[in-house]
Design an enzyme around this catalytic site. Structure first.
Site, PDB file in Angstrom:
ATOM      1  N   GLN A  42       0.852  -1.194   0.000  1.00  6.74           N
ATOM      2  CA  GLN A  42       0.000   0.000   0.000  1.00  6.74           C
ATOM      3  C   GLN A  42       0.886   1.242   0.000  1.00  6.74           C
ATOM      4  O   GLN A  42       0.386   2.352  -0.082  1.00  6.74           O
ATOM      5  CB  GLN A  42      -0.878   0.006   1.253  1.00  6.74           C
ATOM      6  CG  GLN A  42      -1.803  -1.193   1.357  1.00  6.74           C
ATOM      7  CD  GLN A  42      -2.464  -1.253   2.726  1.00  6.74           C
ATOM      8  OE1 GLN A  42      -3.520  -0.669   2.946  1.00  6.74           O
ATOM      9  NE2 GLN A  42      -1.845  -1.953   3.655  1.00  6.74           N
ATOM     10  N   HIS A  70      -1.421   1.419  -4.137  1.00  5.73           N
ATOM     11  CA  HIS A  70      -1.855   2.804  -3.945  1.00  5.73           C
ATOM     12  C   HIS A  70      -1.004   3.785  -4.745  1.00  5.73           C
ATOM     13  O   HIS A  70      -1.017   4.982  -4.456  1.00  5.73           O
ATOM     14  CB  HIS A  70      -1.866   3.161  -2.451  1.00  5.73           C
ATOM     15  CG  HIS A  70      -2.962   2.476  -1.687  1.00  5.73           C
ATOM     16  ND1 HIS A  70      -3.039   2.463  -0.306  1.00  5.73           N
ATOM     17  CD2 HIS A  70      -4.045   1.773  -2.114  1.00  5.73           C
ATOM     18  CE1 HIS A  70      -4.115   1.775   0.072  1.00  5.73           C
ATOM     19  NE2 HIS A  70      -4.730   1.337  -1.000  1.00  5.73           N
ATOM     20  N   SER A 117      -2.460  -1.069   9.432  1.00  7.87           N
ATOM     21  CA  SER A 117      -3.563  -1.040  10.387  1.00  7.87           C
ATOM     22  C   SER A 117      -4.729  -1.893   9.895  1.00  7.87           C
ATOM     23  O   SER A 117      -5.677  -2.131  10.639  1.00  7.87           O
ATOM     24  CB  SER A 117      -4.006   0.407  10.653  1.00  7.87           C
ATOM     25  OG  SER A 117      -4.325   1.031   9.424  1.00  7.87           O
TER      26      SER A 117
HETATM   27  C1  BJW Z   1       4.604  -1.159  12.542  1.00 14.02           C
HETATM   28  C2  BJW Z   1       5.789  -0.490  12.775  1.00 14.02           C
HETATM   29  C3  BJW Z   1       6.942  -1.238  12.685  1.00 14.02           C
HETATM   30  C4  BJW Z   1       4.225   0.952  12.955  1.00 14.02           C
HETATM   31  N1  BJW Z   1       6.868  -2.551  12.396  1.00 14.02           N
HETATM   32  N2  BJW Z   1       4.549  -2.452  12.274  1.00 14.02           N
HETATM   33  C5  BJW Z   1     -16.394   5.090   5.034  1.00 14.02           C
HETATM   34  C6  BJW Z   1     -16.204   6.435   4.683  1.00 14.02           C
HETATM   35  C7  BJW Z   1     -15.384   6.790   3.598  1.00 14.02           C
HETATM   36  C8  BJW Z   1     -14.761   5.833   2.825  1.00 14.02           C
HETATM   37  C9  BJW Z   1     -14.950   4.522   3.174  1.00 14.02           C
HETATM   38  C10 BJW Z   1     -15.762   4.142   4.260  1.00 14.02           C
HETATM   39  N3  BJW Z   1     -15.726   2.801   4.339  1.00 14.02           N
HETATM   40  C11 BJW Z   1     -14.930   2.326   3.379  1.00 14.02           C
HETATM   41  C12 BJW Z   1     -14.458   3.354   2.659  1.00 14.02           C
HETATM   42  C13 BJW Z   1     -13.531   3.252   1.522  1.00 14.02           C
HETATM   43  C14 BJW Z   1     -12.140   3.734   1.863  1.00 14.02           C
HETATM   44  C15 BJW Z   1     -11.724   3.137   3.202  1.00 14.02           C
HETATM   45  O1  BJW Z   1     -11.318   2.013   3.296  1.00 14.02           O
HETATM   46  N4  BJW Z   1     -11.803   3.913   4.277  1.00 14.02           N
HETATM   47  C16 BJW Z   1     -11.506   3.392   5.627  1.00 14.02           C
HETATM   48  C17 BJW Z   1     -10.488   4.307   6.294  1.00 14.02           C
HETATM   49  C18 BJW Z   1     -12.786   3.247   6.365  1.00 14.02           C
HETATM   50  N5  BJW Z   1     -11.285   3.238   0.787  1.00 14.02           N
HETATM   51  C19 BJW Z   1     -11.147   3.900  -0.329  1.00 14.02           C
HETATM   52  O2  BJW Z   1     -11.670   4.990  -0.527  1.00 14.02           O
HETATM   53  C20 BJW Z   1     -10.335   3.195  -1.395  1.00 14.02           C
HETATM   54  N6  BJW Z   1     -11.041   3.170  -2.611  1.00 14.02           N
HETATM   55  C21 BJW Z   1     -12.235   2.557  -2.723  1.00 14.02           C
HETATM   56  O3  BJW Z   1     -12.779   1.957  -1.815  1.00 14.02           O
HETATM   57  O4  BJW Z   1     -12.755   2.676  -3.977  1.00 14.02           O
HETATM   58  C22 BJW Z   1     -14.092   2.243  -4.250  1.00 14.02           C
HETATM   59  C23 BJW Z   1     -14.296   2.637  -5.674  1.00 14.02           C
HETATM   60  C24 BJW Z   1     -14.344   1.653  -6.636  1.00 14.02           C
HETATM   61  C25 BJW Z   1     -14.507   2.016  -7.962  1.00 14.02           C
HETATM   62  C26 BJW Z   1     -14.583   3.388  -8.303  1.00 14.02           C
HETATM   63  C27 BJW Z   1     -14.500   4.347  -7.333  1.00 14.02           C
HETATM   64  C28 BJW Z   1     -14.338   3.978  -5.992  1.00 14.02           C
HETATM   65  C29 BJW Z   1      -9.037   3.943  -1.662  1.00 14.02           C
HETATM   66  C30 BJW Z   1      -8.170   4.001  -0.450  1.00 14.02           C
HETATM   67  C31 BJW Z   1      -6.943   4.839  -0.761  1.00 14.02           C
HETATM   68  C32 BJW Z   1      -6.085   5.048   0.479  1.00 14.02           C
HETATM   69  N7  BJW Z   1      -5.141   6.059   0.208  1.00 14.02           N
HETATM   70  C33 BJW Z   1      -4.100   6.304   1.197  1.00 14.02           C
HETATM   71  C34 BJW Z   1      -3.241   7.489   0.682  1.00 14.02           C
HETATM   72  C35 BJW Z   1      -2.344   6.979  -0.465  1.00 14.02           C
HETATM   73  C36 BJW Z   1      -1.555   8.069  -1.082  1.00 14.02           C
HETATM   74  C37 BJW Z   1      -0.610   8.718  -0.118  1.00 14.02           C
HETATM   75  O5  BJW Z   1       0.294   8.065   0.455  1.00 14.02           O
HETATM   76  O6  BJW Z   1      -0.759   9.923   0.050  1.00 14.02           O
HETATM   77  O7  BJW Z   1      -3.297   5.150   1.368  1.00 14.02           O
HETATM   78  S1  BJW Z   1      -4.715   6.629   2.843  1.00 14.02           S
HETATM   79  C38 BJW Z   1      -3.453   5.724   3.686  1.00 14.02           C
HETATM   80  O8  BJW Z   1      -4.004   4.553   4.314  1.00 14.02           O
HETATM   81  C39 BJW Z   1      -2.512   5.228   2.581  1.00 14.02           C
HETATM   82  C40 BJW Z   1      -2.159   3.862   3.086  1.00 14.02           C
HETATM   83  O9  BJW Z   1      -1.683   3.077   2.026  1.00 14.02           O
HETATM   84  C41 BJW Z   1      -3.446   3.382   3.672  1.00 14.02           C
HETATM   85  C42 BJW Z   1      -3.288   2.279   4.674  1.00 14.02           C
HETATM   86  O10 BJW Z   1      -2.529   2.705   5.760  1.00 14.02           O
HETATM   87  P1  BJW Z   1      -1.463   1.720   6.433  1.00 14.02           P
HETATM   88  O11 BJW Z   1      -0.401   1.447   5.457  1.00 14.02           O
HETATM   89  O12 BJW Z   1      -2.166   0.586   7.037  1.00 14.02           O
HETATM   90  O13 BJW Z   1      -0.802   2.680   7.539  1.00 14.02           O
HETATM   91  P2  BJW Z   1      -1.326   3.011   9.005  1.00 14.02           P
HETATM   92  O14 BJW Z   1      -0.616   4.219   9.441  1.00 14.02           O
HETATM   93  O15 BJW Z   1      -2.794   3.018   9.085  1.00 14.02           O
HETATM   94  O16 BJW Z   1      -0.854   1.761   9.871  1.00 14.02           O
HETATM   95  C43 BJW Z   1       0.508   1.526  10.169  1.00 14.02           C
HETATM   96  C44 BJW Z   1       0.604   0.211  10.915  1.00 14.02           C
HETATM   97  O17 BJW Z   1       1.961  -0.105  11.083  1.00 14.02           O
HETATM   98  C45 BJW Z   1      -0.027   0.243  12.322  1.00 14.02           C
HETATM   99  O18 BJW Z   1      -0.803  -0.935  12.500  1.00 14.02           O
HETATM  100  C46 BJW Z   1       1.187   0.214  13.256  1.00 14.02           C
HETATM  101  O19 BJW Z   1       0.922  -0.466  14.474  1.00 14.02           O
HETATM  102  C47 BJW Z   1       2.188  -0.526  12.425  1.00 14.02           C
HETATM  103  N8  BJW Z   1       3.580  -0.224  12.687  1.00 14.02           N
HETATM  104  N9  BJW Z   1       5.498   0.816  13.073  1.00 14.02           N
HETATM  105  C48 BJW Z   1       5.637  -3.124  12.221  1.00 14.02           C
HETATM  106  N10 BJW Z   1       8.154  -0.686  12.924  1.00 14.02           N
END
Ligand code: BJW
Length: 244
Positions: free
Chosen positions: A100, A118, A191
């Site tokens: 991601q 992503h 997460s």
């Molecule tokens: C360690 C550590 C160490 C720390 N060792 N571990 C309700 C409202 C609005 C939207 C939605 C909703 N319900 C569902 C949605 C959809 C939405 C979504 O899922 N939202 C949720 C938040 C609820 N999803 C979307 O909108 C996606 N698209 C979609 O669904 O499209 C439908 C569609 C289909 C067809 C046409 C049109 C639409 C798109 C999601 C895009 C996410 N974008 C981002 C930004 C990317 C660009 C950028 O970087 O700027 O992606 S947001 C951000 O979150 C980024 C990440 O890739 C993503 C995930 O985060 P990640 O990687 O898990 O990081 P963290 O910080 O959350 O977690 C870090 C973890 O590491 C923690 O667990 C720590 O404990 C751990 N950790 N140090 C091991 N050393």
């Protein structure tokens, strides 16, 4: 048998392994995560910076945020967690990495089979019909004060996936097929709440895979994982590698 030994045995027995990574794997390289303490979404509102509506409203503000993040990522180097995953790819019979992350650190660490679900922060994409992709990493003429434009004249935008946008359908199809046919799914440093990627571990389980979570903290996935390796990925993954 320790959880690390069990995980290593599962990897060794697997004909196909898939790993999903999130921001946590790059944390030890100095790249901020999104959630949790020090996370980007603690300091900035996703609605202002990571949605198509935010870009329409204020493209310069969005570009400035991505330019700043590029400066942070430019200084980051792959850590032992990235390097261990690159080594898994070389040592295991079939290994695919789904990330991601947009920082490009897996490729820099030597991973070749990587799907960046992503997008990539170093690439820009035309907002108009021409849909051109532009690699801005090695562009010395890049002016970070003016909105970048495509050769067709339209605005360029960061080639990343914002909230409310679909993931590249070919990339997501490849990821889904891989997850449905793997014997082990490693879920590292995420997460596990952002869809559609957050749905992949349950899908893997339904298709019979063992799910191994590597994380410093509990996530919604933890109680469903077959093996939980608690600790920083930069420590846990090299320990796993040593056992192979
Ligand atoms: C360690 C550590 C160490 C720390 N060792 N571990 C309700 C409202 C609005 C939207 C939605 C909703 N319900 C569902 C949605 C959809 C939405 C979504 O899922 N939202 C949720 C938040 C609820 N999803 C979307 O909108 C996606 N698209 C979609 O669904 O499209 C439908 C569609 C289909 C067809 C046409 C049109 C639409 C798109 C999601 C895009 C996410 N974008 C981002 C930004 C990317 C660009 C950028 O970087 O700027 O992606 S947001 C951000 O979150 C980024 C990440 O890739 C993503 C995930 O985060 P990640 O990687 O898990 O990081 P963290 O910080 O959350 O977690 C870090 C973890 O590491 C923690 O667990 C720590 O404990 C751990 N950790 N140090 C091991 N050393």
């Amino acid at each position: 048998m320790s959880d690390l030994d069990r995980a290593a045995a599962a990897l060794e027995a697997a004909d196909k392994v898939v790993a999903i990574t999130g921001a946590g794997i790059s944390a030890e390289s100095g790249v901020p995560t999104f959630r949790g303490s020090g996370g980007l979404w603690r300091r900035y509102r996703a609605e202002d910076l990571a949605t198509p509506e935010a870009f329409e409203r204020n493209p310069l503000l969005v570009w400035e945020w991505y330019w700043w993040r590029r400066t942070v990522i430019a200084d980051a180097k792959p850590n032992p967690g990235h390097l261990a995953l690159a080594s898994f790819e070389r040592r295991l019979p079939a290994f695919l990495l789904l990330t991601q992350n947009v920082d490009g650190l897996h490729a820099e660490a030597g991973s070749r089979q990587v799907i960046e679900l992503h997008g990539n922060i170093w690439r820009a994409r035309c907002t108009a019909e021409c849909d051109r992709r532009v690699d801005q990493r090695h562009d010395p003429s890049a002016d970070v004060t003016k909105l970048p434009r495509c050769s067709c004249g339209a605005l360029l935008r960061p080639d990343v996936v914002w909230f409310g946008e679909g993931l590249d359908s070919r990339a997501l199809d490849r990821a889904t097929l891989a997850v449905q046919s793997c014997a082990v799914l490693l879920v590292i440093g995420t997460s596990a709440i952002v869809y559609p990627v957050a749905a992949l571990p349950a899908m893997a389980k339904r298709h019979g895979a063992a799910v191994v979570e590597v994380n410093v903290a509990e996530t919604p996935l933890t109680s469903h994982a077959d093996i939980v390796l608690r600790g920083p990925s930069g420590v846990v993954l090299p320990e796993l590698e040593r056992r192979l």
